[in-house]
Write a protein that holds these residues in place. Structure first.
Motif, PDB file in Angstrom:
ATOM      1  N   GLU A   1      30.452  85.612 -13.824  1.00  0.00           N
ATOM      2  CA  GLU A   1      30.113  86.288 -12.577  1.00  0.00           C
ATOM      3  C   GLU A   1      30.050  87.796 -12.799  1.00  0.00           C
ATOM      4  N   ALA A   2      29.108  88.434 -12.130  1.00  0.00           N
ATOM      5  CA  ALA A   2      28.925  89.879 -12.303  1.00  0.00           C
ATOM      6  C   ALA A   2      30.211  90.639 -11.993  1.00  0.00           C
ATOM      7  N   ALA A   3      30.942  90.191 -10.970  1.00  0.00           N
ATOM      8  CA  ALA A   3      32.168  90.892 -10.580  1.00  0.00           C
ATOM      9  C   ALA A   3      33.207  90.898 -11.693  1.00  0.00           C
ATOM     10  N   ALA A   4      33.191  89.853 -12.523  1.00  0.00           N
ATOM     11  CA  ALA A   4      34.168  89.765 -13.613  1.00  0.00           C
ATOM     12  C   ALA A   4      33.858  90.725 -14.746  1.00  0.00           C
ATOM     13  N   LEU A   5      32.649  91.295 -14.739  1.00  0.00           N
ATOM     14  CA  LEU A   5      32.251  92.228 -15.796  1.00  0.00           C
ATOM     15  C   LEU A   5      32.317  93.684 -15.343  1.00  0.00           C
ATOM     16  N   GLY A   6      32.744  93.906 -14.099  1.00  0.00           N
ATOM     17  CA  GLY A   6      32.949  95.271 -13.633  1.00  0.00           C
ATOM     18  C   GLY A   6      31.769  95.841 -12.876  1.00  0.00           C
ATOM     19  N   ALA A   7      31.924  97.082 -12.467  1.00  0.00           N
ATOM     20  CA  ALA A   7      30.915  97.746 -11.645  1.00  0.00           C
ATOM     21  C   ALA A   7      29.596  97.916 -12.387  1.00  0.00           C
ATOM     22  N   ASP A   8      29.662  98.211 -13.672  1.00  0.00           N
ATOM     23  CA  ASP A   8      28.465  98.353 -14.495  1.00  0.00           C
ATOM     24  C   ASP A   8      28.348  97.104 -15.362  1.00  0.00           C
ATOM     25  N   LEU A   9      27.427  96.208 -14.993  1.00  0.00           N
ATOM     26  CA  LEU A   9      27.339  94.914 -15.668  1.00  0.00           C
ATOM     27  C   LEU A   9      27.081  95.063 -17.158  1.00  0.00           C
ATOM     28  N   ASP A  10      26.125  95.902 -17.522  1.00  0.00           N
ATOM     29  CA  ASP A  10      25.807  96.076 -18.941  1.00  0.00           C
ATOM     30  C   ASP A  10      26.990  96.642 -19.716  1.00  0.00           C
ATOM     31  N   GLU A  11      27.651  97.614 -19.136  1.00  0.00           N
ATOM     32  CA  GLU A  11      28.801  98.219 -19.809  1.00  0.00           C
ATOM     33  C   GLU A  11      29.910  97.190 -19.996  1.00  0.00           C
ATOM     34  N   GLY A  12      30.175  96.391 -18.961  1.00  0.00           N
ATOM     35  CA  GLY A  12      31.218  95.382 -19.063  1.00  0.00           C
ATOM     36  C   GLY A  12      30.856  94.281 -20.042  1.00  0.00           C
ATOM     37  N   ALA A  13      29.593  93.831 -20.000  1.00  0.00           N
ATOM     38  CA  ALA A  13      29.158  92.780 -20.916  1.00  0.00           C
ATOM     39  C   ALA A  13      29.215  93.250 -22.362  1.00  0.00           C
ATOM     40  N   ASN A  14      28.783  94.483 -22.597  1.00  0.00           N
ATOM     41  CA  ASN A  14      28.820  95.020 -23.958  1.00  0.00           C
ATOM     42  C   ASN A  14      30.245  95.204 -24.456  1.00  0.00           C
ATOM     43  N   ALA A  15      31.147  95.600 -23.563  1.00  0.00           N
ATOM     44  CA  ALA A  15      32.551  95.732 -23.946  1.00  0.00           C
ATOM     45  C   ALA A  15      33.138  94.369 -24.297  1.00  0.00           C
ATOM     46  N   PHE A  16      32.782  93.333 -23.532  1.00  0.00           N
ATOM     47  CA  PHE A  16      33.240  91.972 -23.818  1.00  0.00           C
ATOM     48  C   PHE A  16      32.764  91.535 -25.196  1.00  0.00           C
ATOM     49  N   LEU A  17      31.492  91.752 -25.497  1.00  0.00           N
ATOM     50  CA  LEU A  17      30.961  91.377 -26.806  1.00  0.00           C
ATOM     51  C   LEU A  17      31.659  92.133 -27.928  1.00  0.00           C
ATOM     52  N   ALA A  18      31.865  93.428 -27.722  1.00  0.00           N
ATOM     53  CA  ALA A  18      32.489  94.256 -28.761  1.00  0.00           C
ATOM     54  C   ALA A  18      33.940  93.837 -29.007  1.00  0.00           C
ATOM     55  N   LYS A  19      34.649  93.501 -27.939  1.00  0.00           N
ATOM     56  CA  LYS A  19      36.041  93.059 -28.094  1.00  0.00           C
ATOM     57  C   LYS A  19      36.111  91.743 -28.865  1.00  0.00           C
ATOM     58  N   CYS A  20      35.202  90.828 -28.549  1.00  0.00           N
ATOM     59  CA  CYS A  20      35.173  89.562 -29.274  1.00  0.00           C
ATOM     60  C   CYS A  20      34.851  89.789 -30.749  1.00  0.00           C
ATOM     61  N   GLU A  21      33.861  90.629 -31.004  1.00  0.00           N
ATOM     62  CA  GLU A  21      33.449  90.855 -32.390  1.00  0.00           C
ATOM     63  C   GLU A  21      34.544  91.564 -33.186  1.00  0.00           C
ATOM     64  N   ALA A  22      35.302  92.440 -32.527  1.00  0.00           N
ATOM     65  CA  ALA A  22      36.384  93.133 -33.228  1.00  0.00           C
ATOM     66  C   ALA A  22      37.463  92.159 -33.702  1.00  0.00           C
ATOM     67  N   ARG A  23      37.514  90.980 -33.083  1.00  0.00           N
ATOM     68  CA  ARG A  23      38.476  89.962 -33.502  1.00  0.00           C
ATOM     69  C   ARG A  23      37.797  88.816 -34.243  1.00  0.00           C
ATOM     70  N   GLY A  24      36.613  89.084 -34.758  1.00  0.00           N
ATOM     71  CA  GLY A  24      35.965  88.131 -35.655  1.00  0.00           C
ATOM     72  C   GLY A  24      35.084  87.107 -35.002  1.00  0.00           C
ATOM     73  N   LEU A  25      34.816  87.224 -33.696  1.00  0.00           N
ATOM     74  CA  LEU A  25      34.005  86.228 -32.998  1.00  0.00           C
ATOM     75  C   LEU A  25      32.726  86.870 -32.447  1.00  0.00           C
ATOM     76  N   PRO A  26      31.608  86.735 -33.134  1.00  0.00           N
ATOM     77  CA  PRO A  26      30.356  87.254 -32.581  1.00  0.00           C
ATOM     78  C   PRO A  26      29.843  86.330 -31.481  1.00  0.00           C
ATOM     79  N   VAL A  27      29.791  86.837 -30.260  1.00  0.00           N
ATOM     80  CA  VAL A  27      29.260  86.115 -29.112  1.00  0.00           C
ATOM     81  C   VAL A  27      27.889  86.698 -28.794  1.00  0.00           C
ATOM     82  N   GLU A  28      26.929  85.844 -28.506  1.00  0.00           N
ATOM     83  CA  GLU A  28      25.590  86.315 -28.165  1.00  0.00           C
ATOM     84  C   GLU A  28      25.451  86.418 -26.641  1.00  0.00           C
ATOM     85  N   ARG A  29      24.786  87.469 -26.196  1.00  0.00           N
ATOM     86  CA  ARG A  29      24.424  87.616 -24.783  1.00  0.00           C
ATOM     87  C   ARG A  29      22.916  87.476 -24.684  1.00  0.00           C
ATOM     88  N   PHE A  30      22.451  86.442 -23.992  1.00  0.00           N
ATOM     89  CA  PHE A  30      21.027  86.152 -23.969  1.00  0.00           C
ATOM     90  C   PHE A  30      20.202  87.317 -23.421  1.00  0.00           C
TER      91      PHE A  30
END
Length: 485
Positions: free
Chosen positions: A380-409
């Motif tokens: 849900e957009a609300a779970a990614l914060g006020a700026d959707l792109d910023e929140g989604a990119n932060a989620f991806l970066a956090k996952c990748e920093a712990r060894g899990l590359p997640v793709e965002r379509f």
């Protein structure tokens, strides 16, 4: 392990046991320094110092304790291995030097001819043609369907770039159809697009990530509107619709054996159909010149061959080679077994993801038997914060920093984002529904060779990263692990 164990089997075995037994405690303490311990040799009755390097523990376990959080140590893009019989067959082909599919005495001696027959038998089609890629198979579907330069071809607004690329390759113009939150074609929008483009007489439906749309309804709609239905089954090998394989609603279908599919030859694909004349055309386009059609187990009727082999069809040289076919043949035998293994873990992981705040995993239609080799989830957009792109990119970066590359379509660099298909005209409507869905859609592979602990770590990383983003913590710590992409 390295040291002075030499050829002493007793000492080597003892060191091996100690390595496995002590690896957990070494890793739990984050001791990444060279560690030494004493091992006793029964023969010499003397102690020898053996150095054990922590790097050697990486294959033993997959998750590294990093303070209070764990990181993934395995490559998420680990493909299914080629079985020993496939390796041996490919080696035999290479040792013979006869890698060209037609450099054989008869169709019975050709690995490609044999894999075509076995693949057709598995999917239930009359004909199969081995090719160098699924993209080539889609291209040949369009050529055999009669697509001409400048024609419009309908296809999914959400798929992989290879599909619209094949349409462009055939000289045509893609017209995109909206998707649903379950990543399948919106049948209502398909009807609107057909009506809005009355000259468009072809629809390539893409079963992206093995998600199957309402195919009975789509087939009926296409027949009523005079649109020829073609199927991109690159991701749907092993997926069933009412107990039967995909690729039977359309006049022709294309399958893939690229590395991340249920068949793995690195690159490769199959064109399938039940139509003699379409198959004969595909053979001619692929490069079955002169009398080479006789070296196909899947041979169309003489009338179809006479029409296709009259010199009017160019040879695009898209053939599969013998080593590829040899790799694939034994893999066909294990598709159903691997599907069961994938699905057992998929449903557990999907339920755990659904339990996370703001996360949904869409169910497939009841007619579908899935192949759960990857999982897609919407946030849900609300779970990614006020700026959707910023929140989604932060989620991806956090996952990748712990060894899990997640793709965002919907990422700006993702080849599944229609906005990146700049080689063709962008849809005038902008596909607003699809754009919103893929902006919040994420994709994770579920490799067959992963262990249960690996999936526990994956879920932990996703859960932690989403929770941090939802709490407004967008900072990303320096990557704690190195892994192979």
């Amino acid at each position: 392990r390295r040291g002075e164990s030499g050829d002493d089997p007793a000492l080597r075995a003892h060191v091996g046991l100690l390595t496995v037994a002590q690896s957990s405690s070494f890793l739990a303490s984050n001791d990444l320094q060279t560690t030494s311990f004493l091992a006793a040799s029964e023969d010499s009755k003397k102690k020898k110092m053996v150095k054990v390097y922590s790097l050697l523990f990486v294959p033993v376990i997959s998750a590294l304790s990093a303070g209070s959080s764990r990181s993934l140590r395995k490559n998420i893009k680990m493909p299914d291995p080629v079985p020993p019989a496939g390796v041996a067959g490919a080696v035999r082909a290479m040792e013979s030097g006869r890698l060209f599919r037609y450099n054989v005495a008869s169709k019975e001696a050709s690995e490609v001819s044999k894999v075509e027959k076995e693949f057709a038998d598995f999917t239930g089609h009359k004909f199969a043609l081995g090719l160098n890629s699924c993209g080539s198979a889609i291209f040949l579907m369009l050529k055999c369907a009669g697509v001409n330069f400048g024609d419009e071809v309908l296809t999914n607004g959400f798929t992989f770039t290879a599909v619209p690329s094949a349409i462009v390759h055939a000289g045509a113009k893609p017209v995109y159809v909206e998707t649903t939150p379950g990543y399948i074609v919106d049948v209502g929008d398909l009807e609107k697009k057909i009506d809005a483009h009355p000259n468009c007489k072809y629809f390539v439906v893409s079963h992206m990530r093995g998600k199957i749309a309402a195919m009975d309804d789509i087939k009926a709609l296409c027949e009523a509107k005079g649109v020829l239905l073609l199927e991109d089954c690159a991701h749907s090998l092993g997926v069933l619709w009412n107990g039967g394989h995909t690729g039977h609603h359309g006049a022709m279908a294309a399958f893939s054996s690229q590395s991340y599919k249920m068949l793995n030859s690195g690159e490769g694909g199959f064109f399938v159909t039940d139509d003699d004349f379409a198959h004969a055309k595909a053979m001619a386009y692929a490069g079955a010149y002169e009398v080479l059609a006789d070296k196909h187990e899947c041979r169309p009727c003489d009338a179809a061959l006479a029409e296709a082999m009259d010199g009017s069809i160019p040879n695009f040289s898209l053939r599969m080679h013998e080593a590829t076919a040899a790799m694939l043949r034994p893999q066909i035998l294990t598709i159903e077994k691997r599907r069961a293994e994938y699905n057992e873990r998929y449903y557990r992981i999907a339920d755990q993801l659904r339990a996370l705040p703001g996360v949904s995993v869409e169910e497939q239609l009841p007619e579908v038997t899935i192949v759960g080799d990857s999982v897609q989830f919407n946030v849900e957009a609300a779970a990614l914060g006020a700026d959707l792109d910023e929140g989604a990119n932060a989620f991806l970066a956090k996952c990748e920093a712990r060894g899990l590359p997640v793709e965002r379509f919907g990422a700006a660099t993702n080849a599944r984002n229609f906005k990146n298909w700049k080689y063709a005209s962008q849809p005038l409507c902008g596909l607003p529904v699809t754009a919103d869905i893929i902006a919040r859609a994420f994709d994770v592979r579920l490799p067959l060779l992963f262990d249960e602990e690996d999936f526990e770590v994956m879920l932990e990383i996703i859960s932690d990263s989403l929770a941090e983003v939802a709490a407004g913590d967008l900072a990303v710590k320096e990557a704690e692990v190195a892994y192979a992409r």
